[in-house]
Enzyme design. Structure first.
Site, PDB file in Angstrom:
ATOM      1  CB  CYS A 178      -0.909   0.032   1.238  1.00  0.00           C
ATOM      2  SG  CYS A 178      -2.106  -1.307   1.324  1.00  0.00           S
ATOM      3  CG  HIS A 179       3.227   3.900   2.728  1.00  0.00           C
ATOM      4  ND1 HIS A 179       4.549   4.060   3.105  1.00  0.00           N
ATOM      5  CD2 HIS A 179       2.632   5.091   2.967  1.00  0.00           C
ATOM      6  CE1 HIS A 179       4.736   5.269   3.584  1.00  0.00           C
ATOM      7  NE2 HIS A 179       3.588   5.923   3.519  1.00  0.00           N
ATOM      8  CG  PHE A 180       4.873   5.494  -1.200  1.00  0.00           C
ATOM      9  CD1 PHE A 180       3.770   6.304  -0.971  1.00  0.00           C
ATOM     10  CD2 PHE A 180       5.985   5.649  -0.405  1.00  0.00           C
ATOM     11  CE1 PHE A 180       3.804   7.273   0.022  1.00  0.00           C
ATOM     12  CE2 PHE A 180       6.015   6.612   0.593  1.00  0.00           C
ATOM     13  CZ  PHE A 180       4.919   7.416   0.805  1.00  0.00           C
TER      14      PHE A 180
ATOM     15  CB  VAL B 198       8.875   2.655   2.726  1.00  0.00           C
ATOM     16  CG1 VAL B 198       7.855   3.665   2.262  1.00  0.00           C
ATOM     17  CG2 VAL B 198       9.540   3.109   4.005  1.00  0.00           C
TER      18      VAL B 198
END
Length: 825
Positions: A701-703, A708
């Protein structure tokens, strides 16, 4: 009959008049006198009659009568302007699929009726469909290249396997693959067991994991009547679902309608369960009541009335079109239409027939995927029942909502605002909506923010978080100019917080957890700088975005479930330094025009080299946690280590207080060591750890292309460790039923100088309690904290806090809290 001579553009072997004769008359005038015997049989293989005959001419055929060997036929269909079945000139799926119906003409030409002698009838069993382009339009000519590949005989029972390619004005738009049809006696058809679920089917369904999709508009409708479907066919969804669906004042989406009465294959939808099905994305039940004298039996086929499988599929299409409107997926366009889903392979199995004796069929739909990328799309598994018998199964069946050709669907050059169909709950126009934010998170940045961002196609570039961790929906206002990164530029964005969101289910209290509030504010700030073009001055560099530091506080304790969070972000500074672009923002969050959270934060855009050279908070030197340096002198009686993540007791309400920790997505602590009276302030110390797995949910989800751990989840881990301390130490004992709440008016500061990455294996942290305050029936615990990755201290937190408040808080009590805060009481 020979194939068309080479070198001719088109040779018509049989024209529309011949095909109509073949469908409703005799075969001998079409195929020749050698077929006269076939006309004496009680039944034969036919094409459908009008209005379901969709062939204008046959231009090529290979094969020889009496030889059941691979053979081919090419047919064409001229789509009439104003045809009875089109919706604003668009040909529906049923007709697009059915117009490849001349496998029946080809098998008849090969002589199947001489073998069946009227005792067996044609039925399609299996097929797979793949759309490669958009649905055709009136005025186009469709060409079908149909090929029978092989034949399997069992006595007089024939199965044959075929495929076709469909071209609209020369462009490939559809393939039918691995199709299987056969010829069956009435007794064989009557003895069908229906669709039998295989072990592979059961494994496929068992492997489906729950997912989540947030509707763009919310309705309490759980069923739809025939009148509702008529209104949807008339283009009046606002009268069905509510005023947020009414775009008539803006003249938007007039083509988003169900087909008219004649083609409509669902009469009512008695069940709409938005959170149903194995993936919790939705489940629907629909009914079609059949008229034994209906046109669909009269034309298909003469002497052998049976409902066309393409019409059954059309009912599934209409159900998914309805569900897409139900979710508001069309609201992101000013002028959209329903389309097929390119590249999606749909598997269809037919194990029963629908005849004039069938009074009703029932559709059971389980939604298997909902996405906004690259366009709003619904995918489902659909089973059709005759009574209790499943007779048709369609797997990976999809519908897409897409802009009509020539329609604007993204911001103009320079990112200038343009109305693209979306309004918020107050009726205010958005110029960037959920479609664009989905692309900004995991899609095409040119679609998200305009032509200038097309330079990032296929490259790593900064994205906002996606999936479960994206907390911005729309840009409502921009005061600034792309390319001018000047202080004072502002942006207003919004996020709709659904009451069924995972974070309300997983958190330790009824409020939006701190990590989500942090993220929604930071993501909104990122958008302001990025949209203005922070990276466009360095188009050849691949940059990553990181939050560096900030300070923020809650000024109210709002209940946000089911409400819209509005972000007001302001650019304070922007500067370029070697290997980085630094931007600082001020922001505040509002609900119903009342500020509840405010802060400032610094972001950086970094090259890969700059990120790889990060040295943490201590210039690359390892500074150990307090526990590591003081362990030898600690009193064992005041020190204890607790398993947290593996002990479910922490996630159930505690006796007496009812306190518990966040769960599932938010189980952020594996183990803590508590030292009573420890730490630099002598008021208590907590050391904790968490195993970092490469497949942890937040990395995806990130990124996008730059995984990370979100810094806000590192903060969340510290907060949970403080909550463990409150529970274990009994600080809330005697307060009665209580809960954890966001701490009011405590400005937490953070500094990030590194990140937790896949492969790091572990995150550790410690917290030094510096204040325990009891005030007005509340308990507040405040600490300073730090977070480590292996060998490096990377986060520093000041005034991170948890608050315990009475569990049964009324609106009056919350209002009293606000009054006391404002008056300083």
């Amino acid at each position: 009959m020979p194939a068309a001579p080479a070198g001719r553009e088109r040779t018509v072997l049989w024209d529309e008049r011949d095909l109509l004769e073949f469908a409703r008359g005799r075969v001998a005038p079409v195929f020749g006198p050698a077929f006269a015997e076939v006309d004496t049989y009680p039944r034969r293989c036919r094409l459908p009659e009008p209005p379901y005959l969709f062939v204008s001419r046959v231009t090529r055929i290979t094969g020889e009568t009496g030889r059941f060997e691979p053979a081919e036929i090419t047919t064409e269909y001229d789509v009439p302007v104003g045809a009875w079945y089109t919706v604003d000139g668009l040909v529906p799926c049923a007709v697009t699929i059915e117009a490849g119906q001349c496998d029946m003409l080809l098998i008849a030409y090969l002589g199947i009726d001489f073998r069946t002698r009227g005792e067996r009838v044609y039925r399609l069993l299996d097929s797979s469909l793949v759309f490669h382009g958009g649905l055709p339009r009136e005025g186009q000519t469709l060409r079908y290249d149909i090929r029978i590949d092989r034949f399997v005989w069992n006595g007089d029972n024939l199965l044959f396997f075929f495929n076709y390619r469909c071209y609209a004005d020369g462009e490939l738009i559809l393939e039918l693959l691995d199709a299987c049809a056969g010829f069956f006696t009435p007794a064989e058809l009557a003895d069908s067991l229906g669709v039998v679920e295989s072990a592979a089917d059961r494994r496929r369904r068992a492997a489906m994991e729950p997912a989540w999709f947030k509707p763009l508009a919310r309705t309490d409708r759980t069923s739809l009547t025939g009148k509702d479907l008529e209104l949807l066919a008339a283009g009046r969804p606002g009268e069905v679902f509510g005023p947020r669906w009414d775009q008539s004042a803006d003249g938007c989406n007039r083509s988003l309608r169900l087909p008219g009465d004649m083609l409509r294959m669902i009469d009512e939808i008695p069940v709409v369960d938005r959170l149903g099905g194995p993936r919790r994305l939705g489940a629907l039940t629909a009914v079609k009541r059949l008229d034994p004298e209906g046109w669909y039996f009269a034309c298909h086929f003469t002497g052998d009335p049976v409902l066309a499988g393409s019409l059954i599929a059309e009912g599934g299409v209409q159900l998914l079109q309805t569900y897409a409107m139900y979710l508001g997926m069309h609201l992101v366009f000013p002028d959209a239409e329903f389309q097929a889903v390119p590249g999606l392979e749909t598997e269809v199995k037919v194990r029963g027939q629908i005849t004039p004796h069938t009074r009703e069929v029932r559709y059971e739909v389980e939604i298997t995927d909902l996405t906004m990328l690259p366009r709003p799309t619904v995918v489902a598994d659909i089973t059709v029942y005759d009574g209790d018998k499943p007779i048709v199964a369609m797997r990976d069946f999809g519908v897409r909502v897409q802009e009509r050709p020539g329609t604007a669907y993204r911001p103009e050059a320079g990112g200038l605002p343009a109305f693209l169909g979306r309004r918020n709950e107050r009726g205010e126009a958005a110029f960037i909506n959920e479609l664009h934010l989905a692309h900004a998170a995991r899609g095409d940045l040119g679609t998200a923010m305009g032509t200038e961002f097309e330079i990032y196609a296929g490259r790593r570039a900064p994205y906002i978080p996606n999936g479960d961790f994206r907390f911005v929906d729309r840009i409502m206002r921009l005061d600034g100019t792309r390319g001018e990164l000047r202080p004072g530029a502002t942006m207003a964005t919004e996020y709709d917080s659904p009451p069924e969101a995972w974070y309300y289910r997983d958190t330790a209290g009824p409020e939006m957890p701190n990590c989500v509030v942090m993220e929604t504010s930071l993501q909104a700030a990122i958008l302001l700088g990025y949209y203005l073009g922070a990276t466009l001055a360095s188009p050849d560099e691949e940059l990553s975005i990181r939050n560096l530091d900030g300070r923020a506080r809650f000024v109210r304790r709002p209940e946000l479930a089911g409400r819209t969070v509005r972000h007001e972000s302001e650019l304070l500074s922007s500067q370029s330094v070697p290997g980085a672009i630094l931007q600082k923002f001020r922001y505040r969050l509002l609900a119903d025009d009342e500020v509840f959270y405010e802060g400032e934060s610094l972001f950086g855009y970094f090259t890969e080299q700059a990120l790889s050279n990060q040295v943490g908070l201590d210039s690359g030197t390892y500074v150990p946690p307090w526990l590591e340096t003081e362990r030898a002198g600690l009193d064992p009686a005041r020190t204890r280590t607790l398993a947290v993540r593996s002990d479910d007791r922490w996630f159930a309400p505690q006796p007496g207080t009812g306190l518990h920790l966040a769960d599932d997505h938010l189980r952020m602590v594996d183990e803590v060591t508590l030292v009573d009276g420890g730490g630099v302030h002598g008021q208590g110390y907590i050391h904790g750890s968490r195993t970092v797995a490469d497949d942890d949910w937040y990395f995806d989800c990130h990124f996008h292309r730059d995984p990370v751990m979100p810094g806000s989840l590192g903060v969340e881990a510290v907060i949970q460790a403080l909550q463990v301390h409150v529970i274990d130490s009994g600080l809330a004992d005697g307060m009665g039923p209580v809960r954890f709440g966001v701490p009011l008016d405590v400005a937490m500061g953070w500094k990030y100088r590194g990140q937790i990455l896949r492969g790091d294996g572990e995150m550790t942290f410690d917290a030094h309690i510096k204040e325990v305050r009891r005030d007005g029936g509340r308990l507040l615990v405040v600490a300073d904290a730090a977070v480590w990755k292996p060998g490096l201290r990377i986060y520093e937190l000041t005034d991170v806090a948890v608050e315990v408040v009475p569990a049964a808080r009324t609106e009056q009590a919350r209002a009293q809290d606000d009054t006391e805060k404002e008056t300083g009481a």
